[in-house]
Design a protein around this motif. Structure first.
Motif, short mmCIF file in Angstrom:
data_model
loop_
_atom_site.label_atom_id
_atom_site.label_comp_id
_atom_site.label_asym_id
_atom_site.label_seq_id
_atom_site.Cartn_x
_atom_site.Cartn_y
_atom_site.Cartn_z
N ASN A 131 41.89 -37.41 20.14
CA ASN A 131 40.57 -36.73 20.45
C ASN A 131 39.64 -37.54 19.23
O ASN A 131 39.82 -37.83 18.23
CB ASN A 131 40.57 -35.14 20.14
N HIS A 132 38.27 -37.35 19.75
CA HIS A 132 37.26 -37.91 18.80
C HIS A 132 36.17 -36.71 18.54
O HIS A 132 35.58 -36.39 19.50
CB HIS A 132 36.80 -39.20 19.32
N ASN A 133 35.70 -36.44 17.39
CA ASN A 133 34.72 -35.59 17.08
C ASN A 133 34.81 -34.33 17.74
O ASN A 133 34.10 -33.99 18.66
CB ASN A 133 33.26 -36.23 17.63
N THR A 134 35.68 -33.36 17.34
CA THR A 134 35.91 -32.19 17.98
C THR A 134 35.64 -31.17 16.86
O THR A 134 36.09 -31.28 15.80
CB THR A 134 37.68 -32.08 18.45
N THR A 135 34.71 -30.31 17.36
CA THR A 135 34.46 -29.00 16.44
C THR A 135 34.81 -27.91 16.96
O THR A 135 34.68 -27.33 17.98
CB THR A 135 32.85 -29.17 16.31
#
Length: 804
Positions: free
Chosen positions: A300-304
């Motif tokens: 995953n990339h850029n998970t908030t």
């Protein structure tokens, strides 16, 4: 009840036509409201056009599987809904394999207002709604809303979207198939196997395209067989406002050789970018393999993750996967980067105690549960997991949930950032150690302090003063995540480190500045403080006013928290704030922090003009000391004046900061004979060692005080009738006969770690202590104790009150 017999094929009428289905009708009509169809076969035999509506009669049940033909167009969707009044129309697949409602290579559909069932005695591939794309291109807009989907008996360990309440699937095709604009909202799911909502490819390693515009929000899910929500190969998915409980009980897999994964978590994602998971609640997940409320899985990339509430999940709050190898899936070997975990609340995770069912963990449990080493990615703007401003509460008897846990062991490679987190830990669990370079700063660690607790030079160790910790008081106005708001006297207020790119708001909608010190934990409000500019963080005095005498000022030095404090001159100097709108005959708690530049000089925090006698506490220490003052307004008084005042005759400045006023629902003192005014010790008891006594001298108020021996001497009172998981203020006054020796005011045996404050002055000094009782503890031992020295110590005027 009419059956699902196939009817002759129909050609749709002009675009925008309403078609009516009443499965209770005796005969099959033409599809008008006056002559409705009476079987799903008539729907399945029709190709619908943009703007058409298929309406099922409320209060009726159709048996069979629904697979209408046709696609809508942008701005002109085909819709499935209901007509008439009564309960949602039911479509019951009666145990058939496959989906209750199936769309294949179709787009621009709205499906809402139905009840779907597919119950059976044994599992198979079953879904409520399945929209499948094998077109080799991008299909648009599937919206499923306001449905009741339940008893879908699928494989609890099988593939996701074909065992879902709502499954949206991209099939493995060349060129790649993907979706855009998927909305699943306001639905109720119950007893769905495997998962309530899944937006995925048709298997691991299938396809490289990313579905866009996925929104999964405001759904309620209970007793899902395994997971609750999953997105795989998505970009920009929003998972918002969902509530999911009791999932993870089923692990049944399809026949040998097919996909099988018995591990599950509540809400998670894989191979996805820019996912936002917010405002969700996941609780009582009982899966033993993972079992966490939330999970950032592979690639995953850029998970908030923000503003979420997690409680009583067996595996913990958050699972973090390292990179690993999946056949034909290159993104699985790339460490997930850009992971931000902020403003979340974890309550008693790591156990299912209090849930209707429980599991047995097979891979351990941890609040932040890492499967292996910490995933770091060099060159990423956020290469390490950022974990900040979360509130963690562990107060279950015997619970040993670690805060930072890895299945790999107590020491892991990789780094992370752990800042501004409020950790209330009455359990015995600790922390793993990480590679050098990890950041631990401005956290609150309260309760037990395991040896593995991270070094943090700016840490706070006092009780965070949560409003209703553990949600133990069902009558409280603070329940759910609101239980983790804090009192205005809380040490978390303005005690955090500035994080510039912080999302701008907390879990409760309060603004979080990118330049001023925030609170520690998920709550960034003032706790309902009745004072304005209570920490002087505006950099100006207003609405405080100068007291008569020498002028005081607000300065950017000497602050207790934040960047500013009130600074007095050496003598007869201070500031007042007038409070209005108070309630008559009401008790309020005033707290504040103060210090003096010259030891032995005094500065007073106090209150006057409230309809009673002016009340204040003098502070004479060169490091910040807290004062706690109770005052009760008069029968017609609605105002009070709060002040900080440097007394006359000094040579150095005084400092005040972080003042707070809040009303108390009850100010009853739980201590008996609190000022020893009976003239006898009872019900206080002698501590071990040299006997103490009640004497008619050295009293702070009244006639009597407790006098200790010179060393190993004191008295203790066991106070019963307290509320478990209740937050209390203990305040006592103490002094010593010989300056520099110490006498302690303290509390123990309350379910948490013994806490005490020492007085070393020859004049009485107040010692206020905030503490929270254990989950099953309803008593506390309050004491006065002199450990060593050559002369007596004295204690007087004890108060023990419960905060509202």
């Amino acid at each position: 009840m009419a059956g699902a017999l196939l009817a002759p094929a129909h050609t749709a009428l002009a675009a925008g036509t309403n078609y009516y289905v009443d499965c209770s009708a005796a005969g099959n009509g033409s599809g008008t409201q006056a002559s409705p169809w009476n079987a799903v076969g008539s729907v399945n035999g029709t190709t619908f056009a943009a703007g058409d509506s298929i309406l099922f009669k409320a209060g009726t049940t159709c048996t069979g599987q629904l697979s209408p033909g046709g696609s809508g167009a942008s701005g002109s969707n085909i819709s499935i809904s209901s007509y008439g009044s009564g309960a949602k129309p039911v479509i019951d697949a009666a145990g058939a394999t496959g989906a209750v409602v199936k769309l294949l290579n179709q787009q621009y559909w709205d499906i809402g207002g139905l009840e779907l069932i597919d119950n059976a005695s044994s599992p198979a591939y079953r879904s409520g709604v399945l929209a499948e794309n094998s077109s080799g291109g991008v299909l648009h807009h599937i919206r499923v809303h306001d449905m009741y989907i339940h008893n879908i008996v699928g494989y609890g360990g099988g593939w996701y979207s074909t065992n879902a309440g709502v499954g949206v699937q991209t099939d493995h095709t060349t060129p790649v198939s993907t979706w855009d604009d998927i909305v699943v909202e306001n639905n109720t799911f119950d007893h769905v196997d495997r998962i309530a909502v899944a937006v995925t490819p048709d298997g691991d390693g299938q396809g490289t395209g990313l579905t866009t515009g996925t929104v999964i929000r405001n759904n309620t899910m209970t007793y899902d067989g395994a997971d609750d929500i999953l997105v795989v190969k998505n970009d920009g998915a929003l998972i918002d406002g969902n509530k999911a409980g009791y999932g993870g009980a089923k692990h049944t897999c399809p026949p040998s050789g097919q996909y099988c994964n018995g591990a599950s978590a509540g809400i998670w994602m894989s191979g996805s970018s820019n996912t936002v998971v917010q405002n969700n609640e996941v609780y009582c997940h009982i899966n033993g393999a993972d079992g966490t409320g939330y999970d950032v899985d592979w690639g995953n990339h850029n998970t908030t993750f923000q503003y979420n509430y997690s409680h009583q999940n067996l595996g913990g709050f958050m699972l973090v996967m390292p990179p690993f190898t999946i056949a034909n899936e290159p993104t699985s070997t790339v460490p997930s980067d850009g992971t931000v975990i902020r403003y979340n609340i974890s309550e008693n995770d790591g156990t299912n105690v209090g849930c209707p069912a429980s599991g047995t963990p097979t891979h351990g449990s941890g609040v932040f549960h890492f499967v292996g080493n910490i995933p770091n990615k060099s060159g990423s703007s956020v290469a390490v997991p950022l974990i900040y401003n979360n509130s963690v509460y562990i107060n279950k008897s015997g619970l040993n949930t670690p805060i930072l846990y890895s299945r790999k062991g107590s020491s892991v490679t990789g780094t992370l950032s752990f800042q501004n987190n409020a950790v209330f830990n009455y359990g015995t669990g600790g922390y793993f150690t990480t590679s050098s370079g990890s950041v631990y700063s401005n956290n609150l660690f309260y309760g037990n302090h395991p040896s593995s607790e991270p070094a943090d030079s700016a840490k706070v160790t006092a009780d965070p003063e949560f409003r209703n910790p553990g949600n133990a008081d069902s009558s409280s106005s603070y329940t759910g995540e609101n239980a983790y708001q804090v009192h205005p006297s809380s040490p978390v207020i303005r005690a955090g480190a500035v994080i510039s790119d912080n999302g701008g708001k907390d879990a409760f909608g309060n603004t979080v500045s990118s330049t001023a010190a925030p609170n520690i934990g998920a709550y960034n409000g003032t706790g309902g403080n009745l004072l304005s500019n209570a920490g002087f963080e505006t950099g100006a005095l207003s609405p405080w006013t100068q007291a008569s005498g020498n002028p005081s000022s607000v300065t950017g030095s000497g602050a207790h928290t934040g960047g500013y404090a009130l600074t007095t001159t050496a003598s007869s100097s201070g500031a007042n704030q007038a409070l209005t709108g108070l309630s008559p005959n009401t008790t309020y708690l005033l707290t504040g922090w103060a210090k003096v530049a010259t030891a032995g000089e005094t500065l007073a925090i106090g209150v006057k003009n409230f309809g009673g006698t002016e009340t204040y506490t003098n502070i004479a220490t060169t490091s910040y000391t807290q004062a706690a003052i109770l005052f009760t307004t008069g029968s017609s008084s609605t105002t009070a004046t709060v002040y900080c005042w440097k007394n006359a005759g000094g040579s150095g400045a005084g400092y005040c900061d972080d003042l707070a006023v809040e009303p108390l629902s009850s100010a009853a003192n739980a201590i008996t004979n609190p000022g020893f005014e009976s003239g006898a010790l009872t019900p206080w008891a002698q501590s071990t060692g040299t006997a103490s006594s009640v004497v008619a001298s050295n009293a702070r108020t009244g006639t009597y005080a407790l006098q200790t021996g010179v060393s190993a001497s004191g008295a203790i009172q066991t106070v019963g009738g307290l509320t478990s998981s209740g937050t209390y203020l203990l305040a006592g006054w103490a002094k010593v006969a010989t300056a520099g020796e110490e006498v302690s005011v303290g509390v123990k045996s309350f379910g948490g770690t013994e806490t005490y404050l020492r007085a070393s002055t020859t004049s009485y000094a107040q010692q206020p202590i905030f503490f929270t009782t254990g989950a099953t503890t309803t008593s506390a031992g309050v004491y006065c104790y002199k450990n060593a020295g050559s002369a007596a110590g004295y204690c007087d005027d004890y108060t023990l009150i419960k905060l509202p």
